[in-house]
Design an enzyme around this catalytic site. Structure first.
Site, PDB file in Angstrom:
ATOM      1  N   HIS A   1     121.428  60.718 115.570  1.00  0.00           N
ATOM      2  CA  HIS A   1     121.717  59.648 116.526  1.00  0.00           C
ATOM      3  C   HIS A   1     123.137  59.122 116.372  1.00  0.00           C
ATOM      4  O   HIS A   1     123.759  58.716 117.353  1.00  0.00           O
ATOM      5  CB  HIS A   1     120.678  58.533 116.360  1.00  0.00           C
TER       6      HIS A   1
ATOM      7  N   GLY B   1     113.250  59.926 125.917  1.00  0.00           N
ATOM      8  CA  GLY B   1     114.108  60.392 124.833  1.00  0.00           C
ATOM      9  C   GLY B   1     115.048  59.278 124.430  1.00  0.00           C
ATOM     10  O   GLY B   1     116.265  59.470 124.360  1.00  0.00           O
TER      11      GLY B   1
ATOM     12  N   GLU C   1     118.311  62.205 129.362  1.00  0.00           N
ATOM     13  CA  GLU C   1     119.329  63.238 129.166  1.00  0.00           C
ATOM     14  C   GLU C   1     118.641  64.602 129.057  1.00  0.00           C
ATOM     15  O   GLU C   1     118.441  65.133 127.966  1.00  0.00           O
ATOM     16  CB  GLU C   1     120.163  62.906 127.933  1.00  0.00           C
TER      17      GLU C   1
ATOM     18  N   GLU D   1     114.672  72.250 127.798  1.00  0.00           N
ATOM     19  CA  GLU D   1     113.317  72.371 128.305  1.00  0.00           C
ATOM     20  C   GLU D   1     112.330  71.347 127.755  1.00  0.00           C
ATOM     21  O   GLU D   1     111.558  70.763 128.522  1.00  0.00           O
ATOM     22  CB  GLU D   1     112.774  73.796 128.083  1.00  0.00           C
TER      23      GLU D   1
END
Length: 320
Positions: free
Chosen positions: A25, A58, A129, A138
């Site tokens: 991150h 996400g 994203e 995917e």
């Protein structure tokens, strides 16, 4: 707030969950090109976010989710991530006194038993994203499709909503010779079977602009509002024109344009081209088995195929 399960998480939970490691991150947040693009979109479209419900798929550490509330004025922001990092995201939301508007949940939208505190077709904006180095990521795209079908309003907005895969050519004999020749003698051992893997597997790397020796063509465009698992496969011809004399093509180079194109919104384009600022998404290099000699004006043609297998192995096969 963290669930009881999240409160009991140990270092082992983070070690065996790559998406939960702080370095993952930190790398994304330190990507100032990506971050300024998405943050700028939220601030530039404050009138679109104000008073709205936002779902961040996400969500990671939650920076973009918190910006939707603080800078965009969203009244409810729900973040979802399959990683245990949501525990830290919720703690960060509390620390920044924004947890009354922003909450994070761990799970997969593909799990029929996983529920979010959202009514069906109640979300105004989905931020996800979903784009990868070769057009799609995917696993994330599957989550986006599930979120879109279940939670998004009919007139909802997806950010980003469009991506195009471009193709060009590169001349770099030194790098090709090194990447293949390395396997001739590895500390005294011949590892020639590895050369086939080098040829078969695209490499992700930044390409110097001065090594590009042709124009660019578009090979695929994907729309986040209409994409389905059945439409991800790609089979597209390409035609390029060399712009240099007495040279050789060693690589086909794929790169992206990622956009927000919805009418009425202040859009953006994030490019991963060799002449753009470097981001966490980089160019993808396909090694030619045989060097291709070219002169200025020569046509370079071919066909690019992508086949995706939507199973737990997340397999992808490319042919050029």
């Amino acid at each position: 707030m963290p669930t009881e399960e999240e409160k009991k998480a140990t270092s082992a939970d983070y070690y065996f969950d790559p998406r939960a490691r702080f370095s993952t991150h930190e790398q994304l947040i330190r990507d100032s090109v990506r971050q300024s693009c998405l943050s700028g979109c939220i601030k530039a479209n404050k009138d679109k976010f104000n008073g709205k419900t936002v779902l961040v798929v996400g969500s990671g550490l939650g920076l973009l989710a918190m910006e939707c509330a603080r800078f965009g004025g969203a009244v409810k922001v729900v973040g979802v991530d399959q990683s245990a990092i949501v525990q830290k995201a919720n703690e960060i939301a509390v620390e920044n006194k924004i947890d009354d508007k922003v909450t994070f949940f761990q799970g997969s939208l593909l799990d029929s038993e996983f529920k979010l505190p959202l009514e069906p077709t109640s979300v105004d904006i989905i931020l996800c994203e979903w784009v990868g180095n070769l057009l799609t990521n995917e696993p994330v795209l599957k989550e986006l499709i599930a979120a879109r079908e279940k939670y998004m309003k009919p007139d909802g907005t997806i950010i980003p909503d469009n991506a195009t895969l471009h193709l060009t050519t590169c001349s770099d004999r030194e790098y090709k010779n090194d990447s293949l020749g390395f396997w001739d003698n590895v500390y005294g051992f011949r590892m020639l079977p590895m050369k086939q893997l080098v040829l078969d597997c695209p490499a992700i790397a930044p390409i110097p602009e001065d090594q590009i020796i042709s124009n660019t063509c578009d090979v695929a465009t994907m729309d986040a509002y209409s994409v389905t698992p059945d439409t991800v496969a790609l089979d597209s011809s390409y035609s390029l024109t060399s712009n240099t004399n007495r040279d050789f093509v060693h690589y086909l180079i794929a790169f992206l344009s990622i956009r927000l194109t919805k009418p009425g919104w202040k859009g953006f384009t994030l490019s991963t081209s060799p002449d753009s600022q470097t981001t966490n998404l980089q160019q993808c290099c396909f090694t030619l088995k045989e060097d291709l000699p070219v002169n200025a004006g020569d046509n370079i043609t071919g066909r690019l195929k992508m086949m995706c297998v939507w199973d737990k192995e997340e397999q992808r096969k490319w042919e050029g």
